[in-house]
Design a protein around this motif. Sequence first.
Motif, short mmCIF file in Angstrom:
data_model
loop_
_atom_site.label_atom_id
_atom_site.label_comp_id
_atom_site.label_asym_id
_atom_site.label_seq_id
_atom_site.Cartn_x
_atom_site.Cartn_y
_atom_site.Cartn_z
N ASN A 111 21.59 8.32 53.55
CA ASN A 111 21.61 7.01 54.20
C ASN A 111 22.00 7.12 55.67
N GLU A 140 28.31 6.44 51.98
CA GLU A 140 28.03 5.17 51.31
C GLU A 140 29.23 4.24 51.39
N THR A 141 30.43 4.81 51.25
CA THR A 141 31.65 4.00 51.33
C THR A 141 31.80 3.37 52.71
N LEU A 161 24.13 4.60 58.03
CA LEU A 161 25.46 5.06 58.44
C LEU A 161 25.64 4.94 59.95
N VAL A 190 29.45 2.67 54.88
CA VAL A 190 28.43 1.63 55.08
C VAL A 190 28.87 0.33 54.39
N CYS A 191 29.49 0.45 53.21
CA CYS A 191 29.88 -0.74 52.45
C CYS A 191 31.21 -1.33 52.91
N ASP A 217 28.02 12.47 50.86
CA ASP A 217 27.14 11.35 50.52
C ASP A 217 27.95 10.14 50.06
#
Length: 660
Positions: free
Chosen positions: A424, A394-395, A428, A397-398, A390
Amino acid sequence: MALITLRRNLCHLSDFRIHGALAALKNHPVIHVHKVAEERLCPWFCSPQSEPFKVRFRHGCCKKFHSENGNDLHPVGEPVFSQAHDWDRPEQNLKSVDEQMFYGRLNNFTSSEEVLSFISALQTLPDTLVAGALHRICEVEKKDGDQKPPKEILKNSVFQALCIRCEQESSSLPDTVLVTALHALTLLHVDPQSSLLLNLVAECQRRLKRGGLEVHSLCILGESLIKLQGPGCATLELIIYQLQGEKLEEFTPEDIVALYRILQACTEKVDQHQAFLNKLNNFSLSIVYNLSPTLISQMISALVVLDQTQALPLVIKLGKYAVRHIPHFTNEELRKVLEAFIYFGHSDRFFTKALEQHVASVCLTLDPEVVSKVMEYCSRKHILSKPILDAVAETFVCQSEKFLPHQISELIEPFGKLNYLPPNASALFRKLENMLLTHFNSFPPKTLLKILHSCSLIECHPVNFMAKIFSPCFLQKLQGEELFLDKLSLAQLTQLFLTSVLECPFYKGQKLLPKYQVRSFLTPCSSLETPLDFHLYRSVKIGLIDLLGARVYFASKVLTPYCYTIDVEIKVDEEGLVLPFTVREDVHKRVALCIDDPKRFSLDSKHLLGKEAIKQRHLRLLGYHVVQIPYYEIKMLKSRVELVEYLQRKLFPQNVGIRW
């Protein structure tokens, strides 16, 4: 590390003093000193091909210091040094100053200018501290990864005096000072052919041949010669020979790791040193608890380079103690530890738990190479760690722009392999799709194929890219200069094509040419299908014979026309009769038994891997009645009767009478 040992071994020489930096300058006119220094020093810093060499050097004094304002360190229980302290008085003599306090002050400086200014304020400088000053200059200059020291240092009169002193006084310097000075100047990329280094190396070689150099000096000298002359130099062999003759019990942990680093540089002679390595590996088990995060990383990395697969007990113990250091590893150190775990096939649930907490809290600040290595570790060991997956999702996506193509592949593949969609997932895979559309030609063909195949495993079908990867142009790039495509790539292409037919009926684009399709997904590396476990199959076979009445009523390892291999196939006619497996007509239903052993699941879980999930999904779409027989249900059965009853419920849940 070097300074600690230097201080420990030479503090008894407090009465041995020679003139320091200012004294050297006072004895010569300034113009003469500058002229001589420039003549001697200018050729020293002219080796652009030299590569940076990491400083391995601990400050023992730091343990006795604390910070009041976040910047200025001072001894606990003693007053803070001010700018007007006696340290800064030129007339201050080190005979009256504690050497440990000197190092505490020295280690607090953050620039070469501060170090040199401090040294220039001293009337005399013990030779035991000359190497320490050079090492500190080296350390502060290397912190930003500079290749060479700035010109200002070269022209600094104090630095020039230190270097001239090392060269002229080389024969009278104590062993530890001599080798530490050589090491520091080596790290500063001094030209190996300069008179300064030639004199220092020659003096070290003379003392080495005479014998008597202590272990720590031998280790420092060995690493310096590797940097200067390469691992093939004859002197290095003599150093290793002398180190092998020393008692390992007399080595400090730092020296043990330094010895590993020296042997690591001589990988072509690892067989020659294997007996000593075995002895070293066994002894190292007793010092692991004393190792710092940096030393743990260096030792385990050396074990990888030296291919010490027989040293698994040492790897396991290093992993055990690495757990407590995970928050303190640098990015590079953590990457090396993970790389070693992957290499040796080792995993530890406590390590994984600590890694989960660390990654979840700092993932956005981790280096992309470390992130991809964390994912590779989870993927190789089939570790379904939702906190890690997870956080990594997230990393990406950012910060997707930070990742290179091979890092993106290593990041995405575990999601497909472990059959996991993060919360997400939509963001992703939307981000991934945009990157692939924008930089399609930047991805190596095999890397791109791996990414798209991984997406299909978890039903994120790459429909927008199927026409491109099935095109003759892409297939030609994929093949490259080889005569034939490798079997794994062909199997991945075939499964993607089967996915387009079964799960994406709306896709009407380019089809995969028959010559690029395989007949079986059982590749040598078992990447697309896991072979049937013999022991588990034997248990199920006994129950099936009792249930169905004879071996003739089921077939095993059946290769279907759709490339999948079914563990056990049972044929049933329209009236519910079980037919012999040789019958080809009047077959109304085909039952596919998936006898799933632990290798088909994520580690310590009941979660199927992606390749098993897509197989069962496709078999259902092809008309098979899929019955899963997982190992964790079989092992709960206590008798043969229970086994038959279990299979009865699985195969015929409607309690229809069985006839044959």
